[in-house]
Enzyme design. Structure first.
Site, PDB file in Angstrom:
ATOM      1  N   GLU A   1       0.536  -1.023  -0.310  1.00  0.00           N
ATOM      2  CA  GLU A   1      -0.360  -0.411  -0.145  1.00  0.00           C
ATOM      3  C   GLU A   1       1.122   1.203   0.331  1.00  0.00           C
ATOM      4  O   GLU A   1       2.064   1.029   0.494  1.00  0.00           O
ATOM      5  CB  GLU A   1      -1.121   0.201   1.019  1.00  0.00           C
ATOM      6  CG  GLU A   1      -1.938  -1.049   1.431  1.00  0.00           C
ATOM      7  CD  GLU A   1      -2.297  -1.010   2.998  1.00  0.00           C
ATOM      8  OE1 GLU A   1      -3.302  -0.451   2.730  1.00  0.00           O
ATOM      9  OE2 GLU A   1      -1.845  -2.256   3.941  1.00  0.00           O
TER      10      GLU A   1
ATOM     11  N   LYS B   1       2.379   4.506   1.030  1.00  0.00           N
ATOM     12  CA  LYS B   1       2.168   5.394   2.633  1.00  0.00           C
ATOM     13  C   LYS B   1       2.061   7.051   1.914  1.00  0.00           C
ATOM     14  O   LYS B   1       2.607   7.074   1.799  1.00  0.00           O
ATOM     15  CB  LYS B   1       3.542   4.438   2.621  1.00  0.00           C
ATOM     16  CG  LYS B   1       4.132   5.811   4.689  1.00  0.00           C
ATOM     17  CD  LYS B   1       5.303   5.358   4.842  1.00  0.00           C
ATOM     18  CE  LYS B   1       5.696   5.992   5.987  1.00  0.00           C
ATOM     19  NZ  LYS B   1       5.493   7.067   6.379  1.00  0.00           N
TER      20      LYS B   1
ATOM     21  N   ASP C   1       1.643  10.720   3.544  1.00  0.00           N
ATOM     22  CA  ASP C   1       2.227  11.221   3.909  1.00  0.00           C
ATOM     23  C   ASP C   1       1.159  11.985   5.107  1.00  0.00           C
ATOM     24  O   ASP C   1       1.012  13.717   4.284  1.00  0.00           O
ATOM     25  CB  ASP C   1       3.011  12.323   3.340  1.00  0.00           C
ATOM     26  CG  ASP C   1       4.616  12.650   3.938  1.00  0.00           C
ATOM     27  OD1 ASP C   1       4.515  12.262   5.178  1.00  0.00           O
ATOM     28  OD2 ASP C   1       5.143  14.112   3.522  1.00  0.00           O
TER      29      ASP C   1
ATOM     30  N   TYR D   1      -6.758   1.684   6.327  1.00  0.00           N
ATOM     31  CA  TYR D   1      -5.762   0.186   6.440  1.00  0.00           C
ATOM     32  C   TYR D   1      -5.840  -0.585   7.061  1.00  0.00           C
ATOM     33  O   TYR D   1      -5.610  -1.341   6.766  1.00  0.00           O
ATOM     34  CB  TYR D   1      -5.219   1.433   5.497  1.00  0.00           C
ATOM     35  CG  TYR D   1      -3.838   2.067   6.901  1.00  0.00           C
ATOM     36  CD1 TYR D   1      -3.796   1.875   8.463  1.00  0.00           C
ATOM     37  CD2 TYR D   1      -3.771   3.384   6.763  1.00  0.00           C
ATOM     38  CE1 TYR D   1      -3.247   1.958   9.164  1.00  0.00           C
ATOM     39  CE2 TYR D   1      -3.037   3.555   7.509  1.00  0.00           C
ATOM     40  CZ  TYR D   1      -3.003   3.246   8.838  1.00  0.00           C
ATOM     41  OH  TYR D   1      -2.143   4.270   9.592  1.00  0.00           O
TER      42      TYR D   1
ATOM     43  N   LYS E   1      10.920   2.857   2.715  1.00  0.00           N
ATOM     44  CA  LYS E   1      10.906   4.371   1.628  1.00  0.00           C
ATOM     45  C   LYS E   1      11.604   4.896   0.579  1.00  0.00           C
ATOM     46  O   LYS E   1      12.468   4.285   0.824  1.00  0.00           O
ATOM     47  CB  LYS E   1      11.635   5.768   3.459  1.00  0.00           C
ATOM     48  CG  LYS E   1      10.697   5.754   4.575  1.00  0.00           C
ATOM     49  CD  LYS E   1       9.583   5.993   5.046  1.00  0.00           C
ATOM     50  CE  LYS E   1       9.591   7.236   4.925  1.00  0.00           C
ATOM     51  NZ  LYS E   1       9.585   7.787   6.448  1.00  0.00           N
TER      52      LYS E   1
ATOM     53  N   CYS F   1      25.618  45.701   5.793  1.00  0.00           N
ATOM     54  CA  CYS F   1      24.497  44.781   6.036  1.00  0.00           C
ATOM     55  C   CYS F   1      23.351  45.201   4.501  1.00  0.00           C
ATOM     56  O   CYS F   1      23.212  46.343   4.645  1.00  0.00           O
ATOM     57  CB  CYS F   1      23.269  45.258   6.877  1.00  0.00           C
ATOM     58  SG  CYS F   1      21.305  44.879   7.505  1.00  0.00           S
TER      59      CYS F   1
ATOM     60  N   CYS G   1      20.292  47.806   5.987  1.00  0.00           N
ATOM     61  CA  CYS G   1      20.629  49.245   6.475  1.00  0.00           C
ATOM     62  C   CYS G   1      22.183  49.900   5.624  1.00  0.00           C
ATOM     63  O   CYS G   1      21.963  51.270   6.568  1.00  0.00           O
ATOM     64  CB  CYS G   1      20.446  49.099   7.702  1.00  0.00           C
ATOM     65  SG  CYS G   1      21.731  48.222   8.935  1.00  0.00           S
TER      66      CYS G   1
ATOM     67  N   CYS H   1      23.972  41.630  11.740  1.00  0.00           N
ATOM     68  CA  CYS H   1      24.214  43.190  11.403  1.00  0.00           C
ATOM     69  C   CYS H   1      23.390  43.626  13.270  1.00  0.00           C
ATOM     70  O   CYS H   1      22.367  43.122  13.509  1.00  0.00           O
ATOM     71  CB  CYS H   1      22.862  44.138  10.553  1.00  0.00           C
ATOM     72  SG  CYS H   1      22.523  45.511  10.902  1.00  0.00           S
TER      73      CYS H   1
ATOM     74  N   CYS I   1      18.393  48.416  12.269  1.00  0.00           N
ATOM     75  CA  CYS I   1      17.738  48.268  10.753  1.00  0.00           C
ATOM     76  C   CYS I   1      16.519  47.992  10.700  1.00  0.00           C
ATOM     77  O   CYS I   1      15.829  47.068  11.646  1.00  0.00           O
ATOM     78  CB  CYS I   1      19.017  47.269  11.299  1.00  0.00           C
ATOM     79  SG  CYS I   1      18.976  45.865   9.366  1.00  0.00           S
TER      80      CYS I   1
END
Length: 680
Positions: free
Chosen positions: A117, A119, A121, A236, A326, A420, A423, A438, A443
């Site tokens: 079956e 899987k 998620d 299931y 998986k 930065c 700024c 920064c 800022c």
């Protein structure tokens, strides 16, 4: 009941039967039998009759799917039968190893069949039916206990409120007094995309993936909101206590029985007569899963025979007769078109790879974090490079490696900025840290992040102050600190984009209500480095006012159980900055709670004292930092690496090498739920 006309009762029963059949055809079979307008008309007729005759309302009526009142919370309940997780395999060779293991523990077997079956998620649910009526829906939790979310489960149209027992060939239906069904609830991809678009339009943060969105939806207290999300469900597993063999001899027959009972069963299942067929099924869906309308991250392989399942039994964590095969994290090549730098609320500069859009794990990816300057150096990533991208845990896009053989000529190494990008002020990188920051408190990027943190749910919880509103307020220079929020007027807010007078008044009301939040939330909202919500609660238990904390010495703060020198120095440093002292004065003048109104406990909780914990993987509700803060709050020690001195490993989804090392060393493992139980 006596005065009710028999024909009314008969009509109500007819309507219910028609609506249940129509709903089953629409949501389970995907083959509508009546038009929507006719369904709505019949539904309204039933609703009107039940309003006139409330004594005839039954819990399985289609009108009873959505509750009128929000729940006040969820209670933890013990599963009737433990809801085990599955052992993982990541390729066909590991599948063969599993097959060899179970054969060594079983009597000699010939002609073994396997049920494969997809899987899904999503999030596992355990449903209990008594006399054919849904009475309880519970989340997986830690497998032993979960949360009772029955009110929300009832809104899922592919979960029947009443089982179809008429098609079950059995003389005595009384033997079906209790049935338990397990399955996976999930969000179809088109619904997920629609939800994220709506959240984006309303200024809310988007869900990272359908699984997270499903989990968040199931934990809504208002079932009307859950109903709007349109969750789906595949069944299931069927459990009939004491009578497992009476109705089905194997898993394949059980799936057919679930379908007859009224459940939606994944049509892409397959009965395989050999391990080679299982491998072919797995390889087929490795590519075909991308065409599915929902997310799947692997294949569940079960031994078909129930007697064989019973013979093999369980380990303390997994069934021996099933395994999750998986798929590897999906990877894809793409081209780096630019490397930009984002500035967060703490001033941290995070480089981002802006890439040519590529499909990855069902979503379009065009940006991936590069973490910091060290990571950029390790990758030697440059604009124009072809890179391999994957989703870490199928959630966060990351660059795995650079294909340097495809690098164009005349590319130059990327260097982190010395100023930065927002700024323009110089940035710093402290000794021993990988992060460049920064440090200009004025800022705009830091200010926006600070305000977003201040209004967040775990801080001052100012509903309606979303990211777009915050950015407008800062960009228009209406707000220059969190204290300015408390000087806003409805007239000022009403002039913002997508903000009418009524919404502005509601937001002003939410700002006013935030003044009632406790001192611990205010401390957390200040955004002091290393001070999360749990740490803030611990600190305010010792220092019950802002004056006491501001005057405290580093050694006094460090002396609190669960508070280390790094946290203590960070708090001390914050309060020594003149601009922060001015901010505190302004916040005091607004009427905020900077004094703990509840008496501090005389004894600090030491439930986890002397124990060392490591946290790995993605936990169901807590972030990793929140889990660490919780452990520290109760005097536990948190380490980043597994060793013989580790007492517990707190394990979430997609746990990595730490889990394998912990198992090798025999270290006890805890789920999030078990950790919460320890400190309850």
């Amino acid at each position: 009941m006596q005065s009710t006309q028999p024909e009314i009762k008969q009509r109500i029963e007819e309507l219910r039967k028609l609506l249940i059949q129509a709903s089953y055809a629409y949501y389970v079979l995907d083959a509508p039998t009546i038009e929507d307008a006719i369904y709505d008309k019949l539904y309204r007729e039933l609703q009107d009759l039940e309003t006139q005759y409330p004594e005839l309302i039954t819990p399985d009526s289609p009108t009873q799917r959505v509750g009128e009142k929000p729940a006040t919370g969820f209670t933890s309940v013990r599963h009737n039968i433990p809801l085990y997780s599955l052992e993982n395999a990541f390729d066909v060779d590991e599948l063969k190893n599993w097959d060899e293991r179970w054969r060594r523990n079983a009597s000699p077997q010939e002609n073994v069949d396997y049920v494969c079956e997809l899987k899904i998620d999503g999030n596992a649910l355990a449903l209990t039916y008594e006399n054919g009526i849904l009475v309880r829906g519970v989340t997986r939790g830690d497998g032993v206990s979960g949360e009772d979310i029955t009110q929300n489960v009832r809104t899922i149209r592919s979960i029947p409120l009443r089982l179809n027992l008429d098609d079950i060939e059995i003389e005595n239906h009384d033997s079906l007094q209790q049935i338990e069904v397990r399955g996976e609830t999930f969000l179809p991809l088109d619904v997920f995309e629609k939800i994220n678009q709506e959240r984006l339009s309303s200024g809310e943060s988007q869900f990272a993936n359908p699984r997270n969105a499903t989990a968040g939806t199931l934990r809504q207290l208002d079932s009307r909101k859950v109903d709007k999300r349109r969750l789906d469900f595949f069944a299931y597993t069927l459990q009939i206590p004491g009578m497992d063999d009476a109705f089905a001899n194997n898993q394949w027959e059980a799936l057919e029985l679930l379908r007859k009972l009224g459940f939606k069963v994944n049509p892409n299942k397959q009965l395989c007569h050999s391990l080679d067929e299982v491998a072919q099924y797995y390889q087929h869906w490795d590519t075909e899963r991308l065409n599915l309308p929902y997310m799947t991250d692997g294949v569940v392989v079960k031994l078909n025979s129930f007697p064989l399942q019973q013979e093999l039994g369980f380990t303390n964590k997994f069934p021996r007769w099933a395994i999750a095969l998986k798929y590897a994290a999906e990877e894809a090549p793409t081209r780096v078109e630019n490397i930009s730098v984002n500035v967060g609320r703490t001033g941290a500069l995070t480089p981002l790879a802006e890439m040519y859009p590529v499909q990855l794990a069902g979503t379009t990816v065009s940006r991936a974090t590069l973490h910091n300057g060290d990571r950029i150096s390790q990758l030697d990533i440059r604009v124009g490079d072809t890179v391999i991208v994957r989703k870490a845990g199928e959630i966060i896009p990351e660059v795995v490696r650079v294909l340097k053989e495809l690098r164009p000529e005349n590319t130059t190494p990327f260097e982190m900025p010395t100023n930065c990008p927002v700024c323009g002020q110089p940035v710093v990188r402290e000794k021993g840290e990988a992060v460049t920051r920064c440090v200009n408190t004025n800022c705009a990027a830091i200010l926006k992040g600070s305000i977003e943190h201040w209004v967040s749910r775990n801080a001052l919880d100012i509903r309606g102050m979303g990211e777009k509103v915050v950015h407008q307020l800062v960009d228009k220079k209406v707000v220059n600190s969190v204290a300015d929020l408390y000087e806003l007027t409805a007239e000022t807010l009403a002039n913002l984009e997508r903000m009418g007078q009524k919404s502005a008044e509601k937001l002003i009301d939410a700002i006013e209500k935030s003044k009632d939040q406790p001192w611990s939330r205010v401390l957390y909202g200040l955004g002091i480095r290393h001070v999360g919500s749990a740490i803030a609660q611990t600190v305010t238990e010792k220092f019950d006012s802002v004056e006491k904390l501001a005057a405290a010495k580093v050694t006094d703060i460090e002396a609190i159980y669960g508070i280390g020198v790094e946290i203590a120095e960070s708090i001390d440093k914050w309060f020594r900055i003149e601009a922060n002292q001015t901010l505190i004065e302004r916040l005091q003048n607004t009427g905020l709670q900077l004094v703990e109104t509840q008496p501090a406990p005389s004894v600090i909780n030491q439930k986890l004292a002397g124990k060392t914990f490591v946290v790995t993987g993605t936990l169901p509700t807590l972030t990793r930092d929140e889990a660490k803060e919780l452990i520290q709050k109760f005097a536990g020690k948190v380490s980043n690496s597994i060793s013989k001195s580790t007492d517990y490993l707190v394990v979430g989804e997609n746990a990595g090498s730490k889990l394998a090392k912990a198992e090798k060393l025999g270290i006890a493992q805890l789920s999030e739920q078990q950790l919460l139980e320890m400190v309850k």
